[in-house]
Scaffold this motif. Sequence first.
Motif, mmCIF file in Angstrom:
data_model
loop_
_atom_site.group_PDB
_atom_site.id
_atom_site.type_symbol
_atom_site.label_atom_id
_atom_site.label_comp_id
_atom_site.label_asym_id
_atom_site.label_seq_id
_atom_site.Cartn_x
_atom_site.Cartn_y
_atom_site.Cartn_z
ATOM 1 N N GLU A 85 2.378 7.566 -7.614
ATOM 2 C CA GLU A 85 2.335 6.204 -7.623
ATOM 3 C C GLU A 85 2.133 5.867 -8.908
ATOM 4 O O GLU A 85 2.047 6.502 -10.065
ATOM 5 C CB GLU A 85 1.237 5.514 -6.904
ATOM 6 C CG GLU A 85 -0.179 6.128 -7.352
ATOM 7 C CD GLU A 85 -1.625 5.214 -6.855
ATOM 8 O OE1 GLU A 85 -1.188 4.733 -5.824
ATOM 9 O OE2 GLU A 85 -2.313 5.366 -7.555
ATOM 10 N N ARG A 110 6.989 11.948 -4.078
ATOM 11 C CA ARG A 110 5.948 12.524 -2.921
ATOM 12 C C ARG A 110 6.883 13.263 -2.263
ATOM 13 O O ARG A 110 7.886 13.156 -1.674
ATOM 14 C CB ARG A 110 5.410 11.430 -2.154
ATOM 15 C CG ARG A 110 4.727 10.285 -2.653
ATOM 16 C CD ARG A 110 4.114 9.093 -1.896
ATOM 17 N NE ARG A 110 3.638 8.108 -2.642
ATOM 18 C CZ ARG A 110 3.168 7.341 -2.180
ATOM 19 N NH1 ARG A 110 3.105 6.637 -1.007
ATOM 20 N NH2 ARG A 110 2.553 6.077 -3.125
ATOM 21 N N GLU A 155 7.015 14.298 0.580
ATOM 22 C CA GLU A 155 6.955 13.929 2.157
ATOM 23 C C GLU A 155 7.271 14.763 2.933
ATOM 24 O O GLU A 155 8.414 15.502 2.938
ATOM 25 C CB GLU A 155 7.902 12.524 2.302
ATOM 26 C CG GLU A 155 7.615 11.228 1.403
ATOM 27 C CD GLU A 155 6.428 10.572 1.934
ATOM 28 O OE1 GLU A 155 5.556 10.914 2.906
ATOM 29 O OE2 GLU A 155 6.089 9.474 1.186
ATOM 30 N N THR A 177 11.729 8.336 1.168
ATOM 31 C CA THR A 177 12.397 9.739 0.543
ATOM 32 C C THR A 177 11.509 10.327 -0.428
ATOM 33 O O THR A 177 10.120 9.500 -0.585
ATOM 34 C CB THR A 177 13.639 8.879 -0.539
ATOM 35 O OG1 THR A 177 13.137 7.785 -1.283
ATOM 36 C CG2 THR A 177 14.757 8.445 0.365
ATOM 37 N N GLN A 216 8.825 2.182 -7.478
ATOM 38 C CA GLN A 216 7.869 1.263 -6.874
ATOM 39 C C GLN A 216 7.823 0.177 -7.941
ATOM 40 O O GLN A 216 8.063 0.404 -8.989
ATOM 41 C CB GLN A 216 6.414 1.903 -6.820
ATOM 42 C CG GLN A 216 6.342 3.133 -5.725
ATOM 43 C CD GLN A 216 4.875 3.416 -5.725
ATOM 44 O OE1 GLN A 216 4.170 3.820 -6.625
ATOM 45 N NE2 GLN A 216 4.068 3.269 -4.389
ATOM 46 N N GLU A 257 4.785 -2.270 -8.841
ATOM 47 C CA GLU A 257 3.360 -2.421 -8.447
ATOM 48 C C GLU A 257 2.656 -3.387 -9.417
ATOM 49 O O GLU A 257 3.188 -3.525 -10.565
ATOM 50 C CB GLU A 257 2.864 -1.072 -8.674
ATOM 51 C CG GLU A 257 3.107 -0.275 -7.338
ATOM 52 C CD GLU A 257 2.272 1.049 -7.159
ATOM 53 O OE1 GLU A 257 1.571 1.066 -6.233
ATOM 54 O OE2 GLU A 257 1.865 2.077 -8.206
ATOM 55 N N GLU A 268 6.424 -0.696 7.471
ATOM 56 C CA GLU A 268 5.696 -1.048 6.381
ATOM 57 C C GLU A 268 6.767 -1.353 5.123
ATOM 58 O O GLU A 268 7.734 -0.445 4.769
ATOM 59 C CB GLU A 268 4.703 -0.204 5.712
ATOM 60 C CG GLU A 268 4.134 -0.551 4.119
ATOM 61 C CD GLU A 268 3.236 0.441 3.594
ATOM 62 O OE1 GLU A 268 2.613 1.260 4.311
ATOM 63 O OE2 GLU A 268 3.024 0.338 2.428
ATOM 64 N N LEU A 269 6.831 -2.702 4.535
ATOM 65 C CA LEU A 269 7.783 -2.927 3.307
ATOM 66 C C LEU A 269 6.737 -3.061 1.967
ATOM 67 O O LEU A 269 7.479 -2.549 0.983
ATOM 68 C CB LEU A 269 8.333 -4.255 3.738
ATOM 69 C CG LEU A 269 9.358 -4.929 2.864
ATOM 70 C CD1 LEU A 269 10.324 -4.147 2.519
ATOM 71 C CD2 LEU A 269 9.809 -6.025 3.458
ATOM 72 N N GLU A 324 -4.113 -5.282 -5.348
ATOM 73 C CA GLU A 324 -2.993 -4.538 -5.520
ATOM 74 C C GLU A 324 -1.635 -4.568 -4.796
ATOM 75 O O GLU A 324 -1.919 -4.078 -3.403
ATOM 76 C CB GLU A 324 -3.201 -2.801 -5.638
ATOM 77 C CG GLU A 324 -1.869 -2.099 -5.946
ATOM 78 C CD GLU A 324 -2.213 -0.507 -5.437
ATOM 79 O OE1 GLU A 324 -2.534 -0.354 -4.338
ATOM 80 O OE2 GLU A 324 -2.280 0.280 -6.405
ATOM 81 N N SER A 343 1.770 -3.605 -3.997
ATOM 82 C CA SER A 343 2.761 -2.489 -4.291
ATOM 83 C C SER A 343 3.936 -2.453 -3.285
ATOM 84 O O SER A 343 3.729 -2.193 -2.124
ATOM 85 C CB SER A 343 1.800 -1.393 -3.996
ATOM 86 O OG SER A 343 2.509 0.019 -4.189
ATOM 87 N N GLY A 353 8.222 -1.386 -2.525
ATOM 88 C CA GLY A 353 9.165 -0.296 -2.652
ATOM 89 C C GLY A 353 10.623 -0.898 -3.040
ATOM 90 O O GLY A 353 10.812 -1.826 -2.145
HETATM 91 N N1 GAP Z 1 -0.479 2.279 -5.220
HETATM 92 C C1 GAP Z 1 -0.434 2.088 -3.739
HETATM 93 C C2 GAP Z 1 0.436 2.821 -2.957
HETATM 94 O O1 GAP Z 1 1.479 3.615 -4.012
HETATM 95 P P1 GAP Z 1 1.816 3.121 -0.671
HETATM 96 O O2 GAP Z 1 1.440 2.116 0.437
HETATM 97 O O3 GAP Z 1 1.473 4.493 -0.569
HETATM 98 O O4 GAP Z 1 0.687 2.444 -1.859
HETATM 99 C C3 GAP Z 1 3.482 1.261 -1.662
HETATM 100 O O5 GAP Z 1 3.132 2.559 -1.293
HETATM 101 C C4 GAP Z 1 4.947 1.006 -1.372
HETATM 102 O O6 GAP Z 1 5.695 2.101 -1.894
HETATM 103 C C5 GAP Z 1 5.252 1.204 0.029
HETATM 104 O O7 GAP Z 1 4.892 -0.180 0.867
HETATM 105 C C6 GAP Z 1 6.712 1.509 0.111
HETATM 106 O O8 GAP Z 1 7.466 0.022 -0.004
HETATM 107 C C7 GAP Z 1 7.028 2.231 -1.168
HETATM 108 N N2 GAP Z 1 6.900 3.861 -0.713
HETATM 109 C C8 GAP Z 1 5.990 4.617 -0.402
HETATM 110 N N3 GAP Z 1 6.326 5.958 -0.172
HETATM 111 C C9 GAP Z 1 7.671 5.877 -0.110
HETATM 112 C C10 GAP Z 1 8.722 6.724 -0.010
HETATM 113 N N4 GAP Z 1 8.410 7.921 0.343
HETATM 114 N N5 GAP Z 1 9.775 6.301 0.047
HETATM 115 C C11 GAP Z 1 10.314 4.905 -0.166
HETATM 116 N N6 GAP Z 1 9.328 4.181 -0.511
HETATM 117 C C12 GAP Z 1 8.014 4.453 -0.501
#
Ligand code: GAP
Length: 457
Positions: A153, A185, A187, A197, A202, A204, A269-270, A309, A311, A313
């Motif tokens: 992040e 990440r 994932e 992905t 991000q 933020e 989640e957006l 915060e 945050s 994407g």
């Molecule tokens: N600092 C807080 C944080 O990172 P999160 O909910 O894990 O919170 C925030 O991530 C935003 O980042 C998500 O709402 C999404 O829009 C984006 N995001 C998180 N993981 C993602 C992923 N693997 N691929 C694309 N976008 C991602």
Amino acid sequence: MAEDVVTMEKIVALCKRRGFIFQSSEIYGGLASTYDYGHYGVLLKQNVKNEWWRAVLQERDDMVALDAAILMHPKVWEASGHLAGFSDPLVQCLGKCKQRFREDQLREAQPEGELKCPVCGGDLTPPRQFNLMFETNMGPVQEEGSTVYLRPETAQGIFVNFKNVLQFSRKKPPFGIAQVGKSFRNEITPQNFIFRTREFEQMEIEFFVPPSEAPVWYDRWRQWRLDWYIDLGIRPDHLQLREHGTDELSHYSSGTSDIEYLFPMGWSELEGIANRGDYDLSQHAKYSGDKLEYVDTATGDRYVPHVIEPSAGAARGTLAFMVDSYDEEEVEGRERVLLRLHPRLAPVKVAVLPLVNKDGQPETARKIYEELRRLMPAEFDTGGSIGKRYRRQDEIGTPWGVTVDHQTMEDQTVTLRDRDSLTQERIAISKLGTELLGRLNAPWRTPKLGGGEAQAA
Ligand code: GAP
């Protein structure tokens, strides 16, 4: 699923057809869940980020910008809790397919009884925690102590710079630090095109406030961020704020809400907005030995600010704007596919097209294009029939088209076509620039999908 939501297949096909987004390393068979942005994809995602910067920085006086490094001191991830706790419960199929899944996601689909593999029905291993951080090594020798992490992040880069920013920005709480950048990440189940992905961007904000004001700022940021998507054209009934239940909250959070969008695969989640309390600054103060607090020089008061915060994407936003603006309609017996994007998000604002490729029309069109491109992203296109060229512009979401025809050569006027209403009006070349700049900055009227006619937002 709502009837007016386009399928992901159509979005993926449009992205490929018009060069928005491609599978990464395609000539080698592709690398799972990684994507490359082509010309229009770059421009669209950049516009999403620009509009974010405009709303959270340019139009406010309580925010500053930051661009922290992706690689950070490994202690950052110890302090933040990511080394110990940033993991997902992983299960693997013991049956035929051997695929891996997130146990928590399977449980949502199979609320009762023993979990089974959703692909082949096989038994599953007991869950084990899988850390999502990508590791790499710093320096030429792979030895203990050289391990660093690709940040999962951007937020932690903001927290560790809190003191620097406080010193140089002449800000005091309430104020925020905004940052856009890549995160990574590992994932377990990346899916749904660019929605989830392993490498993503991000946008933020960490907004630092006096502790007693945190609930008020939390409510404000939830509303502001929701309004941002609506102002940029997303239909309000395709957005919802979902407050996390107490069982979902992280141990440091006293409130978290997701802005959810009705994606083709359902509500997802957006963006997340969290009230993180003083957890992050306190943790970094503890691990670094540095004081991370605000001291009011007038009163002598000192406190560790609380943090709100928001945050988001960048890719998820881009996907939502594409999905929400995608439309198909029949015009004079022919199907028209178009992106009814907000003009400020559209990759190209105006296309200049000669009606025919002779009689001086291409030269005049080129001159108009060269004038307009100084004001806004423009395209000049002479290839194929006028109808084909307009269909191409509709599919990439270009809001206005200028056609140079035989009348232009006589009276220095052109036709100005509107993507959404399909109206065409005659306008003097000398007035084009001012007219288009006015339209670009005018309040946006949400177009009615499937109908062609604009309606007030
Ligand atoms: N600092 C807080 C944080 O990172 P999160 O909910 O894990 O919170 C925030 O991530 C935003 O980042 C998500 O709402 C999404 O829009 C984006 N995001 C998180 N993981 C993602 C992923 N693997 N691929 C694309 N976008 C991602």
